[in-house]
Design a protein around this motif. Structure first.
Motif, short mmCIF file in Angstrom:
data_model
loop_
_atom_site.label_atom_id
_atom_site.label_comp_id
_atom_site.label_asym_id
_atom_site.label_seq_id
_atom_site.Cartn_x
_atom_site.Cartn_y
_atom_site.Cartn_z
N ALA A 302 0.82 -1.22 0.00
CA ALA A 302 0.00 0.00 0.00
C ALA A 302 0.86 1.27 0.00
N GLY A 303 2.09 1.14 -0.51
CA GLY A 303 2.97 2.32 -0.61
C GLY A 303 2.59 3.16 -1.82
N THR A 304 3.53 4.04 -2.21
CA THR A 304 3.24 4.99 -3.30
C THR A 304 2.78 4.27 -4.57
N MET A 305 3.50 3.20 -4.94
CA MET A 305 3.14 2.53 -6.20
C MET A 305 1.78 1.85 -6.08
N GLY A 306 1.57 1.13 -4.97
CA GLY A 306 0.32 0.42 -4.76
C GLY A 306 -0.87 1.37 -4.82
N ARG A 307 -0.71 2.53 -4.20
CA ARG A 307 -1.80 3.51 -4.19
C ARG A 307 -2.08 4.02 -5.60
N GLY A 308 -1.00 4.34 -6.33
CA GLY A 308 -1.16 4.86 -7.69
C GLY A 308 -1.83 3.84 -8.59
N ILE A 309 -1.40 2.57 -8.46
CA ILE A 309 -1.99 1.51 -9.31
C ILE A 309 -3.47 1.33 -8.93
N ALA A 310 -3.75 1.41 -7.61
CA ALA A 310 -5.14 1.27 -7.16
C ALA A 310 -6.00 2.35 -7.80
N VAL A 311 -5.52 3.60 -7.80
CA VAL A 311 -6.30 4.69 -8.39
C VAL A 311 -6.51 4.45 -9.89
N PRO A 319 -13.19 -3.08 -9.48
CA PRO A 319 -13.16 -3.21 -8.03
C PRO A 319 -11.74 -3.61 -7.60
N VAL A 320 -11.27 -3.05 -6.48
CA VAL A 320 -9.88 -3.27 -6.06
C VAL A 320 -9.82 -3.66 -4.59
N VAL A 321 -9.02 -4.71 -4.31
CA VAL A 321 -8.70 -5.02 -2.91
C VAL A 321 -7.24 -4.64 -2.72
N LEU A 322 -7.00 -3.67 -1.84
CA LEU A 322 -5.63 -3.20 -1.61
C LEU A 322 -5.16 -3.73 -0.25
N HIS A 431 5.92 -3.12 -15.13
CA HIS A 431 6.68 -2.01 -14.59
C HIS A 431 5.88 -0.73 -14.79
N PHE A 432 5.23 -0.31 -13.70
CA PHE A 432 4.50 0.96 -13.73
C PHE A 432 5.49 2.08 -13.41
N PHE A 433 5.19 3.27 -13.90
CA PHE A 433 6.05 4.42 -13.60
C PHE A 433 5.34 5.31 -12.58
N ASN A 434 6.11 5.96 -11.76
CA ASN A 434 5.57 6.75 -10.66
C ASN A 434 5.27 8.18 -11.11
N PRO A 435 4.14 8.77 -10.79
CA PRO A 435 2.95 8.23 -10.13
C PRO A 435 2.12 7.36 -11.10
N ALA A 436 1.80 6.17 -10.64
CA ALA A 436 1.21 5.17 -11.53
C ALA A 436 -0.18 5.56 -12.04
N ASN A 437 -0.88 6.43 -11.31
CA ASN A 437 -2.21 6.84 -11.79
C ASN A 437 -2.09 7.93 -12.87
#
Ligand code: 3HC
Length: 694
Positions: A302-311, A319-322, A431-437
């Motif tokens: 649930a760090g920066t990447m996880g949050r961005g991908i969730a968004v 639907p997302v389970v984080l 490989h997502f790039f930051n910010p992933a959203n």
């Protein structure tokens, strides 16, 4: 049994009206067979006295995507589109276009020469030729302004703006939006037109387009489409059409379109059109392989990447389970996600209701078991291989057999991570790039054992998130970071040798990048870049380690844009200002390393920064870390600001000549060092052979 090809234009009668259905899948391009079919329809219309008029409609999902791009590389065979359209406009009986889906390019040019237009309410209209480095060549420039006025025509012709049916109706581009049966209502329009004089678009007056308007338009377009020739040429042609008799204007328009087709810019943009479509396909996987449905996504970390991908997933309607490590970490993630959405609401990008709907689809939990219904799980914890392996094994035990498991990593060895699962066929990397959203690029990473449909699913998934994705193979730093690191290295070396940050950035922005590499470094944060360098120190050459300019800037308290000072200073405006303190710091660095500053030419700056990238791209191709040169071009033009009208680094290299690139690389190998500039084998071969990466 003989198989008969289906006619590209099919004729049928509806009462006394002839209906010609264009039927040329997948997009009803106006290929030779369609043009010939339309001429046959017009012949029949004129010859058969019982017919009162013609409706031109289409089968499939859209009316027409315009001229057939595949015919552009050879001489186009008659009948030419312009002649078909001319014949249609001068027909003695009414011709009505019945448009559904999209009418683009030549498809729209055909429609606007008809005596009337009716469209389904979800239809879209546009002249996207400019995006291929050309301009309408079959009457779009001569006729469109006569229907919609000059402002709308400029937006559509010079900028490729698309408009929907209701705007098209208001603008005067179409006469009616169908309320029910499109073809039935189109035949009614024929009957009504029989009773009145046939309105010919080219007989309407051309709107005013005076010198002052032309100048203002040229300036605005030059700012928006830096370096691109076609938008400027559009203004010239509109000005020409405003003062020239129709027949001559049509001839000049067609000639200009033909001339643009053979420019380097058009070749580059057409290359990208094909490359973007090729890149969506996984090399070596059957085109018919279907993606699996992804209805529920799990994210672990649930760090920066996880949050961005969730968004990104929530924005795509999933639907997302984080899953976070603790209650505290998931609470922090929830707050961060709410903050992202809060600022979207503040900027007017989303409504409160839309945010509520998204958040209702988000479950945050510290319990891994909650992933038990996910179709796809993305592990995105910190880049520690042991920790990642442990988490991947734990997820592996919980999720159903069908679930695809993905690790989000920017450099770790994907094959070794794959060994942590019992589902190697269902495991791959993203490989997502930051910010992933926000960032539009994704590198999907294949493993040796990943199943073809799993790879196809990841491509479809990235597309659903609105990302441009390219499938890459395992390699440290994958494609983007590996190539970028070479440009960063050269920028540092050039600074050491005597170039200034402003010179390097100016040369690359003059080339067409929106931002230079050092201004970009200031945006990313020099402390972040120093940390990346620290992590890579062992893999660096002695000279690279010694080029510790970023570390020195950070030690001097210059962290980049975030604290107002990096390679540049930033006052109240966000514009980078050169700072003498940085020149002093660079001079001290050189003195300490015993480097005498020399004058570095702009050509050397440009070539070293670009050719270092191109050479690395060629090595990636050799290693099969990326399947096609076009994939690299897509990544760079879509995500890294490489000017699209130059086609991406690999296409650019072929355009200026691989033998030129080869000899420049060999020269720089002599100046900077063989280890940095020794030409890649593919460049050597291309230079000696057909001049292409093959
Ligand atoms: N000619 C030939 N093939 C075309 C084509 C065209 N004009 N437009 C699309 N295609 C092909 C694509 O290459 C693709 O082929 P592939 O499956 O082998 O890769 C296939 O049709 C499907 O295209 P997409 O994957 O892009 O499908 P989408 O549904 O996502 O998009 C579209 C459809 C909106 C029509 C999109 O393809 C598009 O924007 N096409 C370009 C339209 C265009 O630029 N038209 C202008 C042509 S130039 C012209 O008309 C000159 C005239 O003024 C004389």
């Amino acid at each position: 049994m003989t198989a008969f090809a289906r006619a590209a234009v099919q004729l049928r009668g509806v009462g006394d009206v002839l209906v010609a259905d264009i039927d040329n899948p997948p997009v009803n391009a106006l290929s030779h067979a369609v043009r010939a079919g339309l001429i046959a329809a017009l012949d029949r219309l004129e010859a058969d006295e019982t017919l009162s008029g013609l409706v031109i409609a289409a089968r499939g999902r859209l009316f027409s995507a315009g001229a057939d791009i595949n015919e552009f590389n050879a001489d186009i065979e008659p009948p030419f589109l312009g002649d078909v359209i001319e014949r249609l406009e001068t027909a003695t009986k009414p011709v009505i276009a019945a448009i559904h889906g999209s009418a683009l390019g030549g498809g729209l040019e055909l429609a606007i020469a008809c005596h009337g237009r009716i469209a389904a309410d979800d239809a879209v209209f546009g002249l996207p030729e400019v995006k291929l480095g050309i301009l309408p060549g079959a009457g779009g420039i001569v006729r469109l302004p006569r229907l919609v006025g000059i402002e709308q025509a400029v937006a559509m012709i010079a900028e490729g703006r698309r408009i929907d049916a209701s705007e098209a109706l208001t603008a005067g581009l179409i006469d009616r939006i169908a309320t029910g049966d499109l073809i039935g209502e189109a035949t009614e329009m024929v009957s009504a037109a029989v009773r009145s004089a046939l309105p010919r678009t080219s007989e309407r007056p051309f709107p005013l387009f005076d010198a002052a308007q032309q100048d203002a338009t040229r300036k605005a377009l030059a700012g928006r489409y830096r370096g691109q020739d076609a938008p400027q040429k559009a203004v010239d042609l509109l000005a020409m059409a405003a003062r020239t008799p129709v027949a001559e204007a049509l001839r000049l328009e067609q000639a200009a379109c033909k001339a643009l087709l053979s420019t380097d810019q058009s070749r580059a943009l057409r290359h990208l059109f094909t490359a973007e479509r090729d890149a969506t396909r996984v090399a070596g996987v059957d085109r018919e392989t279907a993606a699996r449905p992804i209805d529920r996504v799990g994210i672990v970390g649930a760090g920066t990447m996880g949050r961005g991908i969730a968004v990104a997933c929530l924005d795509a309607g999933l639907p997302v389970v984080l899953v976070g490590r603790s209650e505290a970490s998931i609470e922090a993630a929830r707050q961060a996600i709410s903050k992202i959405y809060g600022s979207a609401v503040k900027r007017g990008r989303l409504s409160e209701t839309a945010v509520e709907e998204r958040l209702a689809r988000l479950e945050t939990t510290p319990v891994l078991d909650r992933l038990c219904e996910a179709d796809l799980v993305i592990e995105t914890i910190a880049e520690d291989p042991d920790a990642k392996r442990a988490v991947i094994s734990a997820i592996d035990l919980i999720v159903p057999e069908r679930t695809i498991l993905v690790t989000n990593t920017s450099f770790l060895d994907i094959e070794s991570l794959a060994q942590a699962t019992e589902r190697p066929g269902h495991f791959a990397g993203m490989h997502f790039f930051n910010p992933a959203n926000v960032m539009k690029l994704v590198e999907n990473v294949r493993t040796k054992r990943a199943a073809p449909d799993v790879l196809v699913t990841l491509m479809a998934f990235a597309k659903r998130l609105g990302k441009t994705a390219v499938m890459v193979g395992p390699s440290e730093g994958f494609v983007v970071n590996r190539m970028l690191s070479k440009r960063t290295r050269e920028a540092l070396f050039l600074l050491q040798e005597g170039a200034t940050p402003r010179q390097i950035d100016r040369v690359l922005t003059d080339f067409g990048f929106p931002v230079g590499p050092l201004a970009l470094a200031d945006m990313a944060g020099l402390d972040v870049l120093a940390a990346t360098r620290a992590a890579r120190l062992a893999a660096m050459s002695e000279r690279e380690r010694g080029a510790d300019i970023v570390e020195r800037l950070v030690a001097a308290g210059r962290l980049g844009r975030k604290n107002g000072a990096g390679y540049y200073t930033y006052g109240d405006s966000r514009t980078p200002q050169p700072d003498p303190a940085v020149d002093t710091l660079l001079a001290a660095h050189r003195a300490e390393r015993g480097i005498a500053a020399r004058t570095v030419t702009d050509d050397e700056v440009r070539e070293r920064c670009l050719f270092a990238i191109i050479n690395e791209g060629a090595k990636l191709l050799e290693e099969n870390a990326v399947a096609r040169p076009g994939d690299i071009d897509v990544l760079w033009t879509k995500g890294l600001g490489f000017p699209a009208h130059l086609g991406g680094p690999m296409h650019y290299a072929e355009t200026i000549g691989l033998s030129h690139v080869h000899s420049a690389l060999s020269r720089y190998a002599g100046i900077v060092g063989d280890e940095y500039f020794k030409p890649a084998r593919l460049i050597e071969q291309g230079a000696a052979g057909d001049g292409r990466f093959s």
